[in-house]
Design a protein around this motif. Structure first.
Motif, PDB file in Angstrom:
ATOM      1  N   UNK A   1      66.768  57.273  -9.496  1.00 49.57           N
ATOM      2  CA  UNK A   1      68.299  57.843  -9.021  1.00 49.57           C
ATOM      3  C   UNK A   1      69.060  57.279 -10.276  1.00 49.57           C
ATOM      4  N   UNK A   2      69.389  58.251 -11.149  1.00 50.11           N
ATOM      5  CA  UNK A   2      70.602  57.755 -12.206  1.00 50.11           C
ATOM      6  C   UNK A   2      71.619  58.832 -12.325  1.00 50.11           C
ATOM      7  N   UNK A   3      71.684  59.735 -11.695  1.00 48.69           N
ATOM      8  CA  UNK A   3      72.810  60.866 -11.793  1.00 48.69           C
ATOM      9  C   UNK A   3      73.067  61.645 -13.073  1.00 48.69           C
ATOM     10  N   UNK A   4      72.034  61.390 -13.975  1.00 46.58           N
ATOM     11  CA  UNK A   4      72.185  62.009 -15.408  1.00 46.58           C
ATOM     12  C   UNK A   4      71.329  63.407 -15.244  1.00 46.58           C
ATOM     13  N   UNK A   5      72.279  64.444 -15.677  1.00 51.48           N
ATOM     14  CA  UNK A   5      71.701  65.783 -15.673  1.00 51.48           C
ATOM     15  C   UNK A   5      72.081  66.737 -17.049  1.00 51.48           C
ATOM     16  N   UNK A   6      70.943  67.280 -17.562  1.00 54.99           N
ATOM     17  CA  UNK A   6      71.557  68.097 -18.799  1.00 54.99           C
ATOM     18  C   UNK A   6      72.595  69.071 -18.509  1.00 54.99           C
ATOM     19  N   UNK A   7      72.431  69.768 -17.051  1.00 56.18           N
ATOM     20  CA  UNK A   7      73.405  70.923 -16.711  1.00 56.18           C
ATOM     21  C   UNK A   7      74.614  70.316 -16.687  1.00 56.18           C
ATOM     22  N   UNK A   8      74.815  69.152 -15.920  1.00 53.22           N
ATOM     23  CA  UNK A   8      76.264  68.399 -15.605  1.00 53.22           C
ATOM     24  C   UNK A   8      76.836  68.175 -16.854  1.00 53.22           C
TER      25      UNK A   8
ATOM     26  N   UNK B   1      80.874  69.642 -31.411  1.00 53.12           N
ATOM     27  CA  UNK B   1      79.394  69.273 -31.476  1.00 53.12           C
ATOM     28  C   UNK B   1      79.170  67.843 -31.066  1.00 53.12           C
ATOM     29  N   UNK B   2      80.009  67.363 -30.386  1.00 47.35           N
ATOM     30  CA  UNK B   2      79.889  65.779 -29.786  1.00 47.35           C
ATOM     31  C   UNK B   2      79.919  65.862 -28.424  1.00 47.35           C
ATOM     32  N   UNK B   3      79.044  65.280 -27.625  1.00 48.66           N
ATOM     33  CA  UNK B   3      79.227  65.028 -26.428  1.00 48.66           C
ATOM     34  C   UNK B   3      78.891  63.397 -26.154  1.00 48.66           C
ATOM     35  N   UNK B   4      79.391  63.164 -25.007  1.00 48.50           N
ATOM     36  CA  UNK B   4      79.471  61.607 -24.407  1.00 48.50           C
ATOM     37  C   UNK B   4      78.619  61.706 -23.188  1.00 48.50           C
ATOM     38  N   UNK B   5      77.441  60.610 -23.138  1.00 53.35           N
ATOM     39  CA  UNK B   5      76.912  60.411 -21.879  1.00 53.35           C
ATOM     40  C   UNK B   5      77.427  59.180 -21.232  1.00 53.35           C
ATOM     41  N   UNK B   6      77.564  59.126 -19.780  1.00 57.48           N
ATOM     42  CA  UNK B   6      78.126  57.917 -19.639  1.00 57.48           C
ATOM     43  C   UNK B   6      77.300  56.540 -19.659  1.00 57.48           C
ATOM     44  N   UNK B   7      77.999  55.637 -20.135  1.00 67.07           N
ATOM     45  CA  UNK B   7      77.089  54.383 -20.237  1.00 67.07           C
ATOM     46  C   UNK B   7      76.903  53.555 -18.957  1.00 67.07           C
ATOM     47  N   UNK B   8      75.663  52.833 -18.834  1.00 71.36           N
ATOM     48  CA  UNK B   8      75.179  52.205 -17.767  1.00 71.36           C
ATOM     49  C   UNK B   8      74.958  50.882 -17.950  1.00 71.36           C
ATOM     50  N   UNK B   9      75.420  49.869 -16.992  1.00 75.13           N
ATOM     51  CA  UNK B   9      75.198  48.416 -17.420  1.00 75.13           C
ATOM     52  C   UNK B   9      73.755  48.160 -16.954  1.00 75.13           C
ATOM     53  N   UNK B  10      73.239  48.894 -15.600  1.00 76.42           N
ATOM     54  CA  UNK B  10      71.989  48.319 -15.183  1.00 76.42           C
ATOM     55  C   UNK B  10      71.011  49.013 -16.130  1.00 76.42           C
ATOM     56  N   UNK B  11      70.079  48.027 -16.716  1.00 73.31           N
ATOM     57  CA  UNK B  11      69.024  48.363 -17.683  1.00 73.31           C
ATOM     58  C   UNK B  11      68.235  49.443 -17.283  1.00 73.31           C
ATOM     59  N   UNK B  12      67.817  49.714 -16.168  1.00 75.65           N
ATOM     60  CA  UNK B  12      67.004  50.896 -15.847  1.00 75.65           C
ATOM     61  C   UNK B  12      67.575  52.250 -15.661  1.00 75.65           C
ATOM     62  N   UNK B  13      69.063  52.147 -15.351  1.00 73.35           N
ATOM     63  CA  UNK B  13      69.848  53.357 -15.438  1.00 73.35           C
ATOM     64  C   UNK B  13      70.157  53.767 -16.840  1.00 73.35           C
ATOM     65  N   UNK B  14      70.089  52.578 -17.520  1.00 67.88           N
ATOM     66  CA  UNK B  14      70.563  52.637 -19.256  1.00 67.88           C
ATOM     67  C   UNK B  14      69.345  53.487 -19.631  1.00 67.88           C
ATOM     68  N   UNK B  15      68.324  53.101 -19.442  1.00 71.43           N
ATOM     69  CA  UNK B  15      66.918  53.718 -20.028  1.00 71.43           C
ATOM     70  C   UNK B  15      66.942  55.020 -19.579  1.00 71.43           C
ATOM     71  N   UNK B  16      67.336  55.523 -18.452  1.00 73.63           N
ATOM     72  CA  UNK B  16      67.259  56.851 -17.962  1.00 73.63           C
ATOM     73  C   UNK B  16      68.171  57.954 -18.998  1.00 73.63           C
TER      74      UNK B  16
END
Length: 401
Positions: A71-78, A142-157
């Motif tokens: 459960x990380x909340x990341x999606x290409x659509x969003x 051509x630039x997008x930003x993906x939200x940063x994550x402190x939790x390493x498992x979320x960061x890996x996602x």
């Protein structure tokens, strides 16, 4: 910014080795070795540094698998990434060199649906990325930003959103490359001559994935574009990464520790640290004698401390900390000539912490030129030492300068 190289200048250990964190030379003659591997440094690199290269077996970088969060909340659509080829670059903005950005511009010119994905820790850092990219002629769209994550498992996602990682140069990736490979994301890297240009190269060579290693910018662009445009090639590389993560020595932490210990042992043997005359006492015995001597010294039990220092030095006469402390003890007894001999022996073994005491004793003995020499050596590594500056002034006054 959190490093403390001045500690190394004081030679707290008889053999000092640097490992990871900083890819250049430390530049201190008190540091004997820099750990590397057979890929991370090109032959001849040692000529440009003070440290001696100490190659370890396997890869200089340790690999640790991190399972991505479910459960990380990341999606290409969003993030508006559907239908896009996402080139991931999760790095500090300072790694974005003009040469690197120009190469990425060429990649995006050929991959019409390609975007660069960054993920800085703070939203306030995003404008800096946009400025750098725009200055290189890359449209900010051509630039997008993906939200940063402190939790390493979320960061890996985050890497689940990435199709291809573009490595930076001339300062290559380490942890970011390992993280991408942990998620089976292909990494395109440009191999150079310096250690900082060869870290991802070393990781990929040790993993056995050599198809995404480039040796010039044109080849870098071609590899990145082929990964984006040829699905079969992209899938082949992903599978090769997965296979490597199952069987490569790169992912064996126990073996990594063994190889690192072997490198440390080699350094100790080359410096003859444990090869002094005698050498009959076990390491645990030496440690206990030294600790007992220090405790006695601190408690003012001078005769007991002296006897223990001498017992230790009879077995290990080159042990610099014992030479220093025994010399200091003799100095408090007014035995300046004897003290000086032991303190200078400590300096000769690389124990820079003895320089101040040598300077003071030389002053007391009227050896002003020698005192000044010792104090100037101390000031090279610690220019803010008020005591050394004051004593240097006294030596100069006595020399009539």
């Amino acid at each position: 910014s959190l490093s403390r190289p001045a500690i190394l200048a004081s030679s707290p250990a008889r053999v000092q080795v640097t490992h990871l964190g900083y890819h250049g030379a430390i530049g201190l003659d008190t540091v004997a070795y820099k750990i590397t591997d057979k890929y991370a440094d090109a032959p001849g690199n040692e000529a440009y540094m003070i440290e001696q290269l100490l190659p370890m077996k396997g890869c200089v970088f340790p690999f640790r698998h991190v399972a991505p969060a479910e459960q990380h909340g990341y999606s290409r659509a969003a993030l508006g990434l559907e239908g896009k080829t996402v080139f991931g670059v999760f790095v500090n903005v300072m790694k974005l060199s003009p040469r690197c950005l120009e190469t990425w511009r060429q990649v995006l010119e050929r991959v019409a649906n390609g975007v660069l994905a960054f993920s800085p820790p703070g939203d306030d850092e995003r404008p800096a990325f946009v400025r750098q990219v725009s200055a290189a002629g890359i449209d900010k769209e051509r630039v997008v930003f993906i939200p940063f994550a402190v939790d390493e498992r979320v960061s890996r996602a985050r890497y689940s959103l990435i199709d291809i990682v573009l490595d930076t140069f001339p300062y290559s990736g380490g942890d970011t490359t390992l993280a991408a490979l942990d998620m089976a994301v292909p990494v395109v890297t440009l191999c150079g001559q310096r250690h900082s240009e060869r870290t991802s190269y070393s990781i990929l060579m040790n993993l056995g994935v050599t198809e995404t290693i480039a040796y010039d910018e044109a080849q870098y662009v071609d590899i990145a574009c082929r990964l984006a445009e040829v699905p079969e090639f992209h899938q082949t590389i992903r599978q090769k990464i997965k296979d490597g993560l199952k069987s490569s020595d790169l992912v064996d932490l126990d073996r990594y520790v063994l190889h690192l210990e072997e490198a440390y042992t080699q350094a100790i043997q080359q410096k003859n640290v444990l090869q002094g005359p005698g050498g009959k006492l076990a390491a645990e015995e030496l440690k206990n004698i030294f600790q007992s001597a220090v405790r006695a010294h601190q408690a003012g039990e001078i005769e007991r401390a002296e006897a223990l220092y001498l017992e230790l030095l009879e077995d290990q006469p080159e042990y610099a900390p014992a030479c220093h402390l025994y010399g200091s003890l003799l100095a408090t007894q007014g035995k300046n000539e004897q003290a000086l001999a032991w303190l200078e022996k400590a300096v000769g073994q690389g124990f820079q912490g003895s320089l101040a005491a040598v300077g003071n004793l030389r002053l007391a003995l009227g050896h002003y030129e020698a005192a000044l020499g010792a104090l100037q050596r101390l000031l090279r590594d610690n220019p803010g030492s008020h005591a050394a500056l004051n004593d240097s002034g006294l030596a100069l006054m006595n020399l009539g300068r």
